[in-house]
Structures are given as C-alpha cells and as structure tokens.
Design a protein around this motif. Structure first.
Motif, PDB file in Angstrom:
ATOM      1  N   GLN A  39       1.744  93.865  30.928  1.00  0.00           N
ATOM      2  CA  GLN A  39       1.132  94.919  30.116  1.00  0.00           C
ATOM      3  C   GLN A  39       0.580  94.358  28.810  1.00  0.00           C
ATOM      4  O   GLN A  39      -0.506  94.760  28.356  1.00  0.00           O
ATOM      5  CB  GLN A  39       2.150  96.019  29.843  1.00  0.00           C
ATOM      6  CG  GLN A  39       2.534  96.797  31.078  1.00  0.00           C
ATOM      7  CD  GLN A  39       3.663  97.771  30.830  1.00  0.00           C
ATOM      8  OE1 GLN A  39       4.011  98.077  29.695  1.00  0.00           O
ATOM      9  NE2 GLN A  39       4.252  98.275  31.903  1.00  0.00           N
ATOM     10  N   LEU A  42      -2.567  92.581  29.614  1.00  0.00           N
ATOM     11  CA  LEU A  42      -3.629  93.560  29.841  1.00  0.00           C
ATOM     12  C   LEU A  42      -4.221  94.019  28.513  1.00  0.00           C
ATOM     13  O   LEU A  42      -5.445  94.087  28.357  1.00  0.00           O
ATOM     14  CB  LEU A  42      -3.086  94.756  30.625  1.00  0.00           C
ATOM     15  CG  LEU A  42      -4.047  95.919  30.838  1.00  0.00           C
ATOM     16  CD1 LEU A  42      -5.265  95.480  31.635  1.00  0.00           C
ATOM     17  CD2 LEU A  42      -3.333  97.069  31.539  1.00  0.00           C
ATOM     18  N   ASP A  43      -3.370  94.317  27.541  1.00  0.00           N
ATOM     19  CA  ASP A  43      -3.854  94.702  26.212  1.00  0.00           C
ATOM     20  C   ASP A  43      -4.705  93.597  25.597  1.00  0.00           C
ATOM     21  O   ASP A  43      -5.749  93.855  25.001  1.00  0.00           O
ATOM     22  CB  ASP A  43      -2.690  95.039  25.283  1.00  0.00           C
ATOM     23  CG  ASP A  43      -1.962  96.312  25.691  1.00  0.00           C
ATOM     24  OD1 ASP A  43      -2.548  97.116  26.445  1.00  0.00           O
ATOM     25  OD2 ASP A  43      -0.801  96.487  25.269  1.00  0.00           O
ATOM     26  N   LEU A  45      -6.406  91.233  27.227  1.00  0.00           N
ATOM     27  CA  LEU A  45      -7.686  91.160  27.933  1.00  0.00           C
ATOM     28  C   LEU A  45      -8.640  92.249  27.467  1.00  0.00           C
ATOM     29  O   LEU A  45      -9.825  91.995  27.239  1.00  0.00           O
ATOM     30  CB  LEU A  45      -7.471  91.289  29.442  1.00  0.00           C
ATOM     31  CG  LEU A  45      -6.837  90.117  30.162  1.00  0.00           C
ATOM     32  CD1 LEU A  45      -6.578  90.471  31.624  1.00  0.00           C
ATOM     33  CD2 LEU A  45      -7.672  88.870  30.056  1.00  0.00           C
ATOM     34  N   LYS A  46      -8.128  93.471  27.336  1.00  0.00           N
ATOM     35  CA  LYS A  46      -8.976  94.585  26.913  1.00  0.00           C
ATOM     36  C   LYS A  46      -9.529  94.377  25.514  1.00  0.00           C
ATOM     37  O   LYS A  46     -10.666  94.752  25.223  1.00  0.00           O
ATOM     38  CB  LYS A  46      -8.191  95.894  26.952  1.00  0.00           C
ATOM     39  CG  LYS A  46      -7.973  96.425  28.343  1.00  0.00           C
ATOM     40  CD  LYS A  46      -7.202  97.733  28.283  1.00  0.00           C
ATOM     41  CE  LYS A  46      -7.023  98.376  29.615  1.00  0.00           C
ATOM     42  NZ  LYS A  46      -6.244  99.620  29.526  1.00  0.00           N
ATOM     43  N   GLN A  47      -8.722  93.777  24.632  1.00  0.00           N
ATOM     44  CA  GLN A  47      -9.137  93.630  23.250  1.00  0.00           C
ATOM     45  C   GLN A  47      -9.992  92.392  23.007  1.00  0.00           C
ATOM     46  O   GLN A  47     -10.979  92.459  22.281  1.00  0.00           O
ATOM     47  CB  GLN A  47      -7.915  93.591  22.348  1.00  0.00           C
ATOM     48  CG  GLN A  47      -8.260  93.672  20.877  1.00  0.00           C
ATOM     49  CD  GLN A  47      -7.025  93.900  20.019  1.00  0.00           C
ATOM     50  OE1 GLN A  47      -5.909  93.959  20.504  1.00  0.00           O
ATOM     51  NE2 GLN A  47      -7.241  94.034  18.729  1.00  0.00           N
ATOM     52  N   LYS A  50     -13.037  90.959  27.113  1.00  0.00           N
ATOM     53  CA  LYS A  50     -13.577  92.131  27.802  1.00  0.00           C
ATOM     54  C   LYS A  50     -14.327  91.776  29.083  1.00  0.00           C
ATOM     55  O   LYS A  50     -14.239  92.496  30.072  1.00  0.00           O
ATOM     56  CB  LYS A  50     -14.469  92.922  26.859  1.00  0.00           C
ATOM     57  CG  LYS A  50     -13.686  93.564  25.741  1.00  0.00           C
ATOM     58  CD  LYS A  50     -14.558  94.325  24.780  1.00  0.00           C
ATOM     59  CE  LYS A  50     -13.666  94.860  23.665  1.00  0.00           C
ATOM     60  NZ  LYS A  50     -14.388  95.593  22.677  1.00  0.00           N
ATOM     61  N   TYR A  53     -11.706  90.917  31.731  1.00  0.00           N
ATOM     62  CA  TYR A  53     -11.078  92.184  32.130  1.00  0.00           C
ATOM     63  C   TYR A  53     -11.981  92.960  33.082  1.00  0.00           C
ATOM     64  O   TYR A  53     -11.542  93.420  34.147  1.00  0.00           O
ATOM     65  CB  TYR A  53     -10.752  93.027  30.896  1.00  0.00           C
ATOM     66  CG  TYR A  53     -10.383  94.446  31.234  1.00  0.00           C
ATOM     67  CD1 TYR A  53      -9.153  94.745  31.817  1.00  0.00           C
ATOM     68  CD2 TYR A  53     -11.271  95.484  30.996  1.00  0.00           C
ATOM     69  CE1 TYR A  53      -8.812  96.050  32.142  1.00  0.00           C
ATOM     70  CE2 TYR A  53     -10.940  96.785  31.327  1.00  0.00           C
ATOM     71  CZ  TYR A  53      -9.710  97.061  31.888  1.00  0.00           C
ATOM     72  OH  TYR A  53      -9.386  98.350  32.218  1.00  0.00           O
ATOM     73  N   THR A  54     -13.247  93.089  32.743  1.00  0.00           N
ATOM     74  CA  THR A  54     -14.193  93.843  33.565  1.00  0.00           C
ATOM     75  C   THR A  54     -14.385  93.181  34.928  1.00  0.00           C
ATOM     76  O   THR A  54     -14.411  93.865  35.953  1.00  0.00           O
ATOM     77  CB  THR A  54     -15.545  93.984  32.845  1.00  0.00           C
ATOM     78  OG1 THR A  54     -15.325  94.625  31.584  1.00  0.00           O
ATOM     79  CG2 THR A  54     -16.530  94.798  33.657  1.00  0.00           C
ATOM     80  N   LEU A  57     -11.256  93.783  36.994  1.00  0.00           N
ATOM     81  CA  LEU A  57     -11.158  95.198  37.348  1.00  0.00           C
ATOM     82  C   LEU A  57     -12.127  95.554  38.467  1.00  0.00           C
ATOM     83  O   LEU A  57     -11.744  96.176  39.460  1.00  0.00           O
ATOM     84  CB  LEU A  57     -11.433  96.068  36.116  1.00  0.00           C
ATOM     85  CG  LEU A  57     -11.368  97.571  36.317  1.00  0.00           C
ATOM     86  CD1 LEU A  57      -9.959  97.996  36.700  1.00  0.00           C
ATOM     87  CD2 LEU A  57     -11.817  98.289  35.055  1.00  0.00           C
ATOM     88  N   LEU A  62      -7.398  92.789  39.399  1.00  0.00           N
ATOM     89  CA  LEU A  62      -6.694  92.926  38.125  1.00  0.00           C
ATOM     90  C   LEU A  62      -5.192  93.085  38.311  1.00  0.00           C
ATOM     91  O   LEU A  62      -4.402  92.392  37.666  1.00  0.00           O
ATOM     92  CB  LEU A  62      -7.252  94.096  37.316  1.00  0.00           C
ATOM     93  CG  LEU A  62      -6.594  94.344  35.959  1.00  0.00           C
ATOM     94  CD1 LEU A  62      -6.813  93.147  35.041  1.00  0.00           C
ATOM     95  CD2 LEU A  62      -7.141  95.607  35.325  1.00  0.00           C
TER      96      LEU A  62
END
Length: 94
Positions: A39, A42-43, A45-47, A50, A53-54, A57, A62
């Motif tokens: 988790q 994941l945070d 990667l999102k921050q 990107k 992450y994309t 996903l 992912l």
C-alpha cells in the motif's frame, strides 16, 4: 467502410450519440491481498511515478506487482528484525 486497425485487432466500438467510443477493458487478473508495504508503494507510485502506475494499472499487472513488492519488503523486514534480535542477544532458544 474500411475497418480501423483497432477493429482489425479485435476491438469494438459502442455508439454514444454521434460518437463511436472504443470499448476498452483491463485484462482480468487474480486479486491478491496487499499488505502495508504494498500500500505504501502504491502511494509512492501514484505520487512520484505516475507513468509507471498508469502502465501497470492499464496492463492489469498492478495488483500482482504490489503483492510481490509487499512480499519482498515483508521478508526483508523480518530479516532485519531477526538480525537486530541477534545483535542484542535477544533470541529465544528452544
């Protein structure tokens, strides 16, 4: 009307009003539980990552990627804790 490359590769469109929208779906993947380390990654990667992450996903990879990261991090954490116990002489024999 000639087929588009998308249609030649098996893609389909759905009409919405005057527009044809491509039907896109993410490949089905087995859901695996993600622990705290996954988790947190994941945070991250999102921050900060990107694009990565994309890509993960949209490719449907992912969840498996995060599960593997979580597993590796948990194993490393347990090795560190065991090393600290041994360094402090706190191992339980028996």
């Amino acid at each position: 009307m000639a087929k588009t490359i998308f249609e030649e590769l098996g893609g389909k469109y759905v009409r919405q009003g005057d527009y044809l929208i491509p039907c896109l779906t993410v490949p089905a993947a087995e859901e695996q539980s993600i622990g705290i380390w996954g988790q947190r990654h994941l945070d991250y990667l999102k921050q900060y990552q990107k694009v990565t992450y994309t890509n993960l996903l949209t490719s449907g990879k992912l969840n498996a990627y995060l599960a593997e990261i979580d597993k590796q991090a948990q194993e490393r954490f347990e090795r560190l804790i065991e090393g600290m116990k041994q360094a402090q002489g706190r191992t339980v024999k028996g």
